[in-house]
Scaffold this motif. Structure first.
Motif, PDB file in Angstrom:
ATOM      1  N   ASP A  58       0.783  -1.381   0.033  1.00  0.00           N
ATOM      2  CA  ASP A  58       0.041   0.100  -0.053  1.00  0.00           C
ATOM      3  C   ASP A  58       0.902   1.129   0.052  1.00  0.00           C
ATOM      4  O   ASP A  58       0.690   2.135  -0.849  1.00  0.00           O
ATOM      5  CB  ASP A  58      -0.917   0.029   1.238  1.00  0.00           C
ATOM      6  N   SER A  59       1.963   1.349   0.730  1.00  0.00           N
ATOM      7  CA  SER A  59       2.853   2.252   0.780  1.00  0.00           C
ATOM      8  C   SER A  59       3.418   2.608  -0.356  1.00  0.00           C
ATOM      9  O   SER A  59       3.692   3.641  -0.804  1.00  0.00           O
ATOM     10  CB  SER A  59       3.792   2.195   1.798  1.00  0.00           C
ATOM     11  N   ALA A  60       4.112   1.391  -1.305  1.00  0.00           N
ATOM     12  CA  ALA A  60       4.613   1.704  -2.281  1.00  0.00           C
ATOM     13  C   ALA A  60       3.705   2.255  -3.476  1.00  0.00           C
ATOM     14  O   ALA A  60       4.314   3.037  -4.329  1.00  0.00           O
ATOM     15  CB  ALA A  60       5.149   0.105  -2.999  1.00  0.00           C
TER      16      ALA A  60
ATOM     17  N   SER B 293       1.074   3.938  -2.966  1.00  0.00           N
ATOM     18  CA  SER B 293       0.588   5.442  -2.740  1.00  0.00           C
ATOM     19  C   SER B 293       1.673   6.355  -3.097  1.00  0.00           C
ATOM     20  O   SER B 293       1.505   7.531  -3.715  1.00  0.00           O
ATOM     21  CB  SER B 293       0.439   5.608  -1.033  1.00  0.00           C
ATOM     22  N   ARG B 294       3.189   6.026  -2.609  1.00  0.00           N
ATOM     23  CA  ARG B 294       4.279   6.862  -3.201  1.00  0.00           C
ATOM     24  C   ARG B 294       4.480   6.821  -4.865  1.00  0.00           C
ATOM     25  O   ARG B 294       4.653   7.783  -5.527  1.00  0.00           O
ATOM     26  CB  ARG B 294       5.661   6.204  -2.798  1.00  0.00           C
ATOM     27  N   GLN B 295       3.984   5.848  -5.516  1.00  0.00           N
ATOM     28  CA  GLN B 295       4.194   5.730  -6.995  1.00  0.00           C
ATOM     29  C   GLN B 295       3.056   6.654  -7.593  1.00  0.00           C
ATOM     30  O   GLN B 295       3.353   7.419  -8.613  1.00  0.00           O
ATOM     31  CB  GLN B 295       3.748   4.395  -7.458  1.00  0.00           C
ATOM     32  N   LEU B 296       1.840   6.759  -7.004  1.00  0.00           N
ATOM     33  CA  LEU B 296       0.516   7.568  -7.303  1.00  0.00           C
ATOM     34  C   LEU B 296       0.633   8.790  -6.882  1.00  0.00           C
ATOM     35  O   LEU B 296      -0.195   9.816  -7.385  1.00  0.00           O
ATOM     36  CB  LEU B 296      -0.648   6.821  -7.361  1.00  0.00           C
ATOM     37  N   GLY B 297       1.019   9.144  -5.633  1.00  0.00           N
ATOM     38  CA  GLY B 297       1.404  10.391  -5.194  1.00  0.00           C
ATOM     39  C   GLY B 297       0.096  10.719  -4.382  1.00  0.00           C
ATOM     40  O   GLY B 297      -0.531  11.908  -4.257  1.00  0.00           O
ATOM     41  N   SER B 298      -0.652   9.466  -3.973  1.00  0.00           N
ATOM     42  CA  SER B 298      -1.777   9.655  -3.279  1.00  0.00           C
ATOM     43  C   SER B 298      -1.945   8.367  -2.229  1.00  0.00           C
ATOM     44  O   SER B 298      -1.723   7.407  -2.567  1.00  0.00           O
ATOM     45  CB  SER B 298      -2.989   9.666  -4.079  1.00  0.00           C
ATOM     46  N   GLY B 299      -2.388   8.885  -0.667  1.00  0.00           N
ATOM     47  CA  GLY B 299      -2.331   7.816  -0.097  1.00  0.00           C
ATOM     48  C   GLY B 299      -3.596   6.860  -0.175  1.00  0.00           C
ATOM     49  O   GLY B 299      -4.700   7.504  -0.090  1.00  0.00           O
ATOM     50  N   LEU B 300      -3.178   5.872  -0.268  1.00  0.00           N
ATOM     51  CA  LEU B 300      -4.207   4.649  -0.358  1.00  0.00           C
ATOM     52  C   LEU B 300      -4.081   3.466   0.734  1.00  0.00           C
ATOM     53  O   LEU B 300      -2.980   3.419   1.109  1.00  0.00           O
ATOM     54  CB  LEU B 300      -4.014   3.983  -1.737  1.00  0.00           C
ATOM     55  N   GLY B 301      -5.141   2.958   1.035  1.00  0.00           N
ATOM     56  CA  GLY B 301      -5.346   1.932   1.827  1.00  0.00           C
ATOM     57  C   GLY B 301      -6.508   0.907   1.597  1.00  0.00           C
ATOM     58  O   GLY B 301      -7.103   1.050   0.495  1.00  0.00           O
ATOM     59  N   ALA B 302      -6.605  -0.112   2.198  1.00  0.00           N
ATOM     60  CA  ALA B 302      -7.628  -1.036   1.984  1.00  0.00           C
ATOM     61  C   ALA B 302      -9.148  -0.424   2.050  1.00  0.00           C
ATOM     62  O   ALA B 302      -9.521   0.298   2.819  1.00  0.00           O
ATOM     63  CB  ALA B 302      -7.589  -2.156   3.042  1.00  0.00           C
ATOM     64  N   ALA B 303      -9.808  -0.714   0.835  1.00  0.00           N
ATOM     65  CA  ALA B 303     -11.154  -0.234   0.890  1.00  0.00           C
ATOM     66  C   ALA B 303     -11.977  -1.093   1.821  1.00  0.00           C
ATOM     67  O   ALA B 303     -11.725  -2.407   1.885  1.00  0.00           O
ATOM     68  CB  ALA B 303     -11.988  -0.369  -0.485  1.00  0.00           C
ATOM     69  N   PRO B 304     -12.796  -0.611   2.749  1.00  0.00           N
ATOM     70  CA  PRO B 304     -13.612  -1.196   3.620  1.00  0.00           C
ATOM     71  C   PRO B 304     -14.525  -2.098   3.149  1.00  0.00           C
ATOM     72  O   PRO B 304     -14.951  -2.231   2.245  1.00  0.00           O
ATOM     73  CB  PRO B 304     -14.469  -0.108   4.408  1.00  0.00           C
TER      74      PRO B 304
ATOM     75  N   VAL C 212      -4.762  -6.907 -21.020  1.00  0.00           N
ATOM     76  CA  VAL C 212      -3.415  -6.707 -20.477  1.00  0.00           C
ATOM     77  C   VAL C 212      -2.897  -8.150 -19.963  1.00  0.00           C
ATOM     78  O   VAL C 212      -3.510  -8.922 -19.391  1.00  0.00           O
ATOM     79  CB  VAL C 212      -3.489  -5.849 -19.125  1.00  0.00           C
ATOM     80  N   PRO C 213      -1.825  -8.697 -20.553  1.00  0.00           N
ATOM     81  CA  PRO C 213      -1.248 -10.119 -20.347  1.00  0.00           C
ATOM     82  C   PRO C 213      -0.895 -10.229 -19.085  1.00  0.00           C
ATOM     83  O   PRO C 213      -0.290  -9.219 -18.110  1.00  0.00           O
ATOM     84  CB  PRO C 213      -0.237  -9.949 -21.476  1.00  0.00           C
ATOM     85  N   ALA C 214      -0.966 -11.447 -18.391  1.00  0.00           N
ATOM     86  CA  ALA C 214      -0.295 -11.989 -17.299  1.00  0.00           C
ATOM     87  C   ALA C 214       1.171 -11.853 -17.460  1.00  0.00           C
ATOM     88  O   ALA C 214       1.715 -12.376 -18.259  1.00  0.00           O
ATOM     89  CB  ALA C 214      -1.261 -13.163 -16.598  1.00  0.00           C
ATOM     90  N   ARG C 215       1.995 -11.186 -16.459  1.00  0.00           N
ATOM     91  CA  ARG C 215       3.200 -11.518 -16.167  1.00  0.00           C
ATOM     92  C   ARG C 215       3.577 -11.481 -14.803  1.00  0.00           C
ATOM     93  O   ARG C 215       3.074 -10.777 -13.905  1.00  0.00           O
ATOM     94  CB  ARG C 215       3.947  -9.989 -17.056  1.00  0.00           C
ATOM     95  N   PHE C 216       4.403 -12.460 -14.565  1.00  0.00           N
ATOM     96  CA  PHE C 216       5.065 -12.430 -13.201  1.00  0.00           C
ATOM     97  C   PHE C 216       5.482 -11.261 -12.510  1.00  0.00           C
ATOM     98  O   PHE C 216       6.074 -10.668 -13.299  1.00  0.00           O
ATOM     99  CB  PHE C 216       6.089 -13.791 -13.020  1.00  0.00           C
ATOM    100  N   ASN C 217       4.882 -11.037 -11.423  1.00  0.00           N
ATOM    101  CA  ASN C 217       5.484  -9.668 -11.043  1.00  0.00           C
ATOM    102  C   ASN C 217       4.927  -8.402 -11.530  1.00  0.00           C
ATOM    103  O   ASN C 217       5.617  -7.520 -11.271  1.00  0.00           O
ATOM    104  CB  ASN C 217       6.993  -9.763 -10.550  1.00  0.00           C
ATOM    105  N   ARG C 218       4.061  -8.497 -12.309  1.00  0.00           N
ATOM    106  CA  ARG C 218       3.388  -7.118 -12.869  1.00  0.00           C
ATOM    107  C   ARG C 218       2.138  -6.874 -11.956  1.00  0.00           C
ATOM    108  O   ARG C 218       1.227  -7.652 -11.498  1.00  0.00           O
ATOM    109  CB  ARG C 218       2.691  -7.779 -14.262  1.00  0.00           C
ATOM    110  N   LEU C 219       2.013  -5.485 -11.565  1.00  0.00           N
ATOM    111  CA  LEU C 219       1.053  -4.939 -11.055  1.00  0.00           C
ATOM    112  C   LEU C 219       0.145  -4.024 -11.924  1.00  0.00           C
ATOM    113  O   LEU C 219       1.089  -3.286 -12.564  1.00  0.00           O
ATOM    114  CB  LEU C 219       1.742  -4.116  -9.946  1.00  0.00           C
ATOM    115  N   LEU C 220      -1.220  -4.376 -12.033  1.00  0.00           N
ATOM    116  CA  LEU C 220      -1.862  -3.653 -12.794  1.00  0.00           C
ATOM    117  C   LEU C 220      -2.644  -2.684 -11.875  1.00  0.00           C
ATOM    118  O   LEU C 220      -3.527  -3.220 -11.168  1.00  0.00           O
ATOM    119  CB  LEU C 220      -2.754  -4.435 -13.663  1.00  0.00           C
TER     120      LEU C 220
END
Length: 207
Positions: free
Chosen positions: A51-53, A55-66, A165-173
């Motif tokens: 979540d921290s990574a 948030s840093r990447q997007l410049g916006s604080g994000l956490g789990a949706a309730p 978007v193809p599946a790739r190991f260690n890809r975050l979409l």
């Protein structure tokens, strides 16, 4: 505004550890109550660092949706079917971390994530502006969701795939959950070679 879609390859420093942790979770068949194909883990992985990574990447604080399955993992084998198809997510922002092995992702039938256009309306997402919703012929977003998403979710002929978007190991979409999307078909026959992902459903982090 967060980007409608972003792909981050080689996201985790130790993706194999994450894969081992995901496979070690319980995927109890009796605990499956969603509309998705495959099995969700009964417990989530720890997402604090992720979540921290993000948030840093997007410049916006994000956490789990309730109330979401944030951090849970999903195994989907070839032939698994869900109760729904094209859908949107109940979150402010969505993410999928692909943890299937590289050799399994490289197979021709390896399923990533598909995005769609609704043929009758021409929409590719639920508009976030009331004026755009009205221009689409609906009184509000709920009416649009009921008539487009809920009505046509299991009618493939009413949708046109615009992106895979193809599946790739260690890809975050990462993507806007209001876009019409669905998991591409599962693959494999065992836990080891099946489609394995971590599900992420974000909301603005509480201050």
């Amino acid at each position: 505004m967060l980007p409608s879609l972003i792909i981050l390859d080689n996201f985790l420093k130790d993706p194999w550890a994450a894969r081992r942790a995901a496979l070690a979770l319980d995927y109890d068949p009796a605990a499956q109550h969603g509309n998705f194909p495959g099995r969700n883990s009964t417990a989530p992985l720890d997402t604090v660092a992720l979540d921290s990574a993000v948030s840093r990447q997007l410049g916006s604080g994000l956490g789990a949706a309730p109330g979401s399955q944030h951090g849970h993992c999903r195994l989907t084998r070839k032939g698994d079917r869900g109760k729904s198809g094209v859908h949107i997510d109940p979150a402010s922002y969505s993410g999928i971390l692909y943890l299937s092995r590289p050799e399994d992702c490289a197979k021709p039938d390896a399923g990533g994530t598909d995005f769609f256009r609704h043929k009758r309306t021409g929409l590719e997402a639920v508009p976030q502006d009331p004026a755009q919703i009205a221009a689409s012929g609906y009184a509000d977003a709920n009416a649009l969701i009921e008539d487009v998403v809920n009505k046509d979710t299991l009618a493939p002929a009413r949708w046109e795939r615009v992106l895979r978007v193809p599946a790739r190991f260690n890809r975050l979409l990462l993507f806007s959950p209001w876009q019409f999307h669905n998991a591409a078909p599962g693959f494999g026959t065992t836990h080891e070679d099946a489609r394995l992902v971590m599900l992420l459903f974000f909301a603005p982090a509480r201050s």
